[in-house]
Design a protein around this motif. Structure first.
Motif, PDB file in Angstrom:
ATOM      1  N   ALA A 241      46.636   9.311  32.566  1.00 39.87           N
ATOM      2  CA  ALA A 241      47.089   9.232  33.960  1.00 39.87           C
ATOM      3  C   ALA A 241      46.494   8.030  34.690  1.00 39.87           C
ATOM      4  O   ALA A 241      45.353   7.637  34.452  1.00 39.87           O
ATOM      5  CB  ALA A 241      46.729  10.516  34.687  1.00 39.87           C
ATOM      6  N   GLN A 242      47.308   7.469  35.587  1.00 36.26           N
ATOM      7  CA  GLN A 242      46.893   6.292  36.338  1.00 36.26           C
ATOM      8  C   GLN A 242      46.857   6.593  37.829  1.00 36.26           C
ATOM      9  O   GLN A 242      47.639   7.404  38.331  1.00 36.26           O
ATOM     10  CB  GLN A 242      47.883   5.145  36.068  1.00 36.26           C
ATOM     11  N   THR A 243      45.959   5.942  38.518  1.00 39.60           N
ATOM     12  CA  THR A 243      45.851   6.107  39.974  1.00 39.60           C
ATOM     13  C   THR A 243      46.881   5.210  40.663  1.00 39.60           C
ATOM     14  O   THR A 243      46.950   4.002  40.413  1.00 39.60           O
ATOM     15  CB  THR A 243      44.447   5.738  40.470  1.00 39.60           C
ATOM     16  N   VAL A 244      47.702   5.847  41.506  1.00 36.81           N
ATOM     17  CA  VAL A 244      48.710   5.130  42.288  1.00 36.81           C
ATOM     18  C   VAL A 244      48.595   5.613  43.724  1.00 36.81           C
ATOM     19  O   VAL A 244      48.854   6.791  44.011  1.00 36.81           O
ATOM     20  CB  VAL A 244      50.136   5.388  41.754  1.00 36.81           C
ATOM     21  N   GLY A 245      48.208   4.725  44.624  1.00 38.87           N
ATOM     22  CA  GLY A 245      48.014   5.138  46.008  1.00 38.87           C
ATOM     23  C   GLY A 245      46.943   6.217  46.105  1.00 38.87           C
ATOM     24  O   GLY A 245      45.827   6.055  45.606  1.00 38.87           O
ATOM     25  N   SER A 246      47.317   7.343  46.714  1.00 39.27           N
ATOM     26  CA  SER A 246      46.370   8.450  46.884  1.00 39.27           C
ATOM     27  C   SER A 246      46.422   9.440  45.728  1.00 39.27           C
ATOM     28  O   SER A 246      45.767  10.482  45.777  1.00 39.27           O
ATOM     29  CB  SER A 246      46.673   9.193  48.191  1.00 39.27           C
ATOM     30  N   TYR A 247      47.181   9.134  44.676  1.00 41.10           N
ATOM     31  CA  TYR A 247      47.445  10.131  43.637  1.00 41.10           C
ATOM     32  C   TYR A 247      47.074   9.633  42.246  1.00 41.10           C
ATOM     33  O   TYR A 247      46.905   8.437  42.009  1.00 41.10           O
ATOM     34  CB  TYR A 247      48.938  10.495  43.625  1.00 41.10           C
ATOM     35  N   ARG A 248      46.994  10.589  41.329  1.00 41.55           N
ATOM     36  CA  ARG A 248      46.957  10.286  39.909  1.00 41.55           C
ATOM     37  C   ARG A 248      48.288  10.765  39.340  1.00 41.55           C
ATOM     38  O   ARG A 248      48.684  11.922  39.540  1.00 41.55           O
ATOM     39  CB  ARG A 248      45.781  10.966  39.217  1.00 41.55           C
ATOM     40  N   LEU A 249      48.966   9.871  38.635  1.00 45.75           N
ATOM     41  CA  LEU A 249      50.303  10.167  38.135  1.00 45.75           C
ATOM     42  C   LEU A 249      50.340  10.085  36.616  1.00 45.75           C
ATOM     43  O   LEU A 249      49.630   9.287  36.000  1.00 45.75           O
ATOM     44  CB  LEU A 249      51.327   9.189  38.710  1.00 45.75           C
ATOM     45  N   ILE A 250      51.199  10.907  36.022  1.00 43.61           N
ATOM     46  CA  ILE A 250      51.427  10.874  34.582  1.00 43.61           C
ATOM     47  C   ILE A 250      51.864   9.477  34.160  1.00 43.61           C
ATOM     48  O   ILE A 250      52.676   8.836  34.835  1.00 43.61           O
ATOM     49  CB  ILE A 250      52.503  11.909  34.192  1.00 43.61           C
ATOM     50  N   LYS A 251      51.321   9.024  33.044  1.00 43.88           N
ATOM     51  CA  LYS A 251      51.785   7.760  32.480  1.00 43.88           C
ATOM     52  C   LYS A 251      52.918   8.073  31.495  1.00 43.88           C
ATOM     53  O   LYS A 251      52.719   8.774  30.512  1.00 43.88           O
ATOM     54  CB  LYS A 251      50.656   7.037  31.752  1.00 43.88           C
ATOM     55  N   HIS A 252      54.089   7.541  31.774  1.00 46.70           N
ATOM     56  CA  HIS A 252      55.225   7.711  30.871  1.00 46.70           C
ATOM     57  C   HIS A 252      55.124   6.665  29.766  1.00 46.70           C
ATOM     58  O   HIS A 252      54.806   5.501  30.028  1.00 46.70           O
ATOM     59  CB  HIS A 252      56.535   7.559  31.632  1.00 46.70           C
ATOM     60  N   SER A 253      55.409   7.090  28.541  1.00 49.57           N
ATOM     61  CA  SER A 253      55.199   6.191  27.418  1.00 49.57           C
ATOM     62  C   SER A 253      56.125   6.518  26.255  1.00 49.57           C
ATOM     63  O   SER A 253      56.517   7.676  26.068  1.00 49.57           O
ATOM     64  CB  SER A 253      53.735   6.286  26.952  1.00 49.57           C
TER      65      SER A 253
END
Length: 480
Positions: A241-253
């Motif tokens: 997971a990667q930090t984006v803005g205020s969130y941690r989001l699933i990394k699609h791969s």
């Protein structure tokens, strides 16, 4: 071939972290084509959901008609239903697509808090939509809301099944436990799927799981494989997971499957997390004949076979025991990996090197006794969900088949093929020896050797050969 089209019914997260945005990314990464059908223009941030923003139903149905105009829908994923009017339109869409797999993630509240859907929507889902779903994927709080606060997962899902639901996958990530344990129930089977917990603050995981399952169903996967593969995808996405803005989001791969992300599957709750430590066996078991008599064991060992399985079928226990005993007495102290198929009690009594079990046999076998008896364990697998079952047992080796069409017995599984074998060899490398089986003869063994598989098993290629000695020697020479 055209990519399977997946109709995505759900709400738009203006921050692009969950809902339709997560669905689209997931479907695209599963090589399917997304058809987004927006039910709500939500207003939400990290502070919570402040407005559901249900769309105009005329706009919703116009969207749907445009989706249908040029695409053959192969699966449907349903997410946020903001109100009863939209709920009725969703039912209309489901009725318009009979026989198509439908996966519903019952979004009853935002993970960040705030506004929730009306109680009437929850009741409508239960009364009107359940019977049209292929799979429901609630988390524990959602399951409780849908079943009047029932806390027993098995009891709650059984009630939903009795009310017409085909299958349910309860996501257990909210539970306070070492493992993230999901519970699956259908008319045919029920099991637990578990894996080590990763961070719980990643957004959109429920959307991604349901969309991944829908994508696999659209591509023709078995429901159990779809669940295991989707959970594997989500697990990797959370781990990376990667930090984006205020969130941690699933990394699609698009990365190949990793062993650490595949869940473990158990039919009994008491076995969740239990470890079995079977003795190891050679990483490369070589040419591996499966024979039906002690005579064949002797004949093939005399030629140079070092791994062999005695598979005695349709005989009484006394005859079976005699055959196993005769083979072991002949082998003596010879360096031969001698496996007994199925009859694990006799194998323990007679002191065999190991036992090989099919998936059905795992239900009845006492694995602790096999471990305590010092036997190696090999397990047959034919699919990803059976691999998940095997991994929970931690066997000495894993067999994959049928690789090719086979005539030895009627198989309910399609041939796995060389490419699938390559994937599994890479995935299991250094962790489990892998044995390829099913329709293998000399020419096919020659095709399989470059995959790196350490062993090929055959039932008829040797025993039905015109000259079994010549065939055996050729196979042994090939596998040097």
């Amino acid at each position: 071939m055209a990519k399977p089209a997946v109709l995505l019914i759900g709400g738009l997260d203006p921050q692009g972290c969950a809902g339709i945005a997560a669905d689209i990314a997931t479907v695209q990464h599963h090589d399917c084509h997304p058809l987004p059908l927006i039910t709500a223009m939500t207003e939400q941030s990290s502070a919570g959901l402040t407005a559901l923003g249900a769309v105009n139903t005329n706009k919703l149905m116009a969207q749907y008609r445009n989706c249908k105009a040029d695409f053959d829908i192969q699966a449907i994923k349903v997410g946020l239903i903001p109100d009863l009017i939209i709920a009725e339109k969703v039912k209309q869409i489901l009725l318009d697509n009979p026989g198509i797999p439908v996966v519903m993630d019952p979004v009853l509240a935002s993970s960040s808090g705030g506004k929730t859907v009306a109680d009437g929507v929850r009741q409508y889902i239960r009364d009107e939509l359940l019977q049209h779903l292929t799979l429901l994927t609630p988390n524990l709080p959602e399951l409780s809301l849908l079943t009047d606060n029932l806390e027993d997962v098995e009891q709650a899902t059984t009630i939903l099944s009795e009310e017409g639901l085909q299958a349910c996958l309860v996501k257990g990530g909210h539970a306070d436990s070492e493992f993230a344990t999901d519970f699956f129930i259908s008319e045919q089977v029920r099991f637990y799927c578990y894996q080590t917990k990763y961070a719980s603050d990643v957004r959109g995981t429920g959307c991604v799981l349901a969309s991944a399952i829908a994508s696999h169903l659209a591509s023709g996967q078995d429901m159990r494989d779809a669940v295991v593969l989707a959970k594997t995808y989500v697990s990797r996405g959370i781990r990376q997971a990667q930090t984006v803005g205020s969130y941690r989001l699933i990394k699609h791969s698009h990365e190949p499957l990793a062993l650490e992300d595949i869940p473990r599957l158990s039919y009994q709750k008491t076995l969740i997390g239990q470890q079995f430590n079977f003795p190891s066996c050679p990483s490369r078991l070589g040419i591996y004949p499966v024979v039906d008599s002690a005579d064949w064991v002797q004949k093939l060992v005399d030629i140079g076979i070092e791994t062999i399985q005695l598979r005695v079928k349709d005989r009484d226990e006394k005859t079976t025991s005699q055959q196993i005993k005769q083979a072991i007495e002949y082998l003596g102290h010879k360096p031969v990996n001698f496996f007994v198929n199925d009859h694990w009690q006799i194998a323990i009594e007679q002191g065999a090197y190991g036992v090989h079990l099919g998936q059905e046999d795992l239900h009845d076998a006492n694995l602790k006794q096999i471990v305590d008896g010092g036997l190696r364990l090999g397990i047959s697998t034919h699919s990803y969900w059976e691999l998940a079952r095997a991994l929970a047992v931690n066997p000495s080796y894993i067999a994959l088949g049928p690789i090719f069409e086979t005539t030895s017995k009627q198989m309910p599984f399609s041939p796995q093929g060389v490419e699938r074998l390559k994937q599994w060899v890479t995935m299991l490398d250094g962790n489990y020896p892998i044995v390829a089986i099913g329709g293998i003869n000399y020419e096919r063994a020659r095709l399989l050797k470059p995959t790196g598989v350490g062993s090929v098993a055959m039932i008829t290629a040797i025993t039905l050969a015109d000259d079994y000695q010549k065939t055996t020697r050729e196979l042994l020479a090939l596998w040097q």
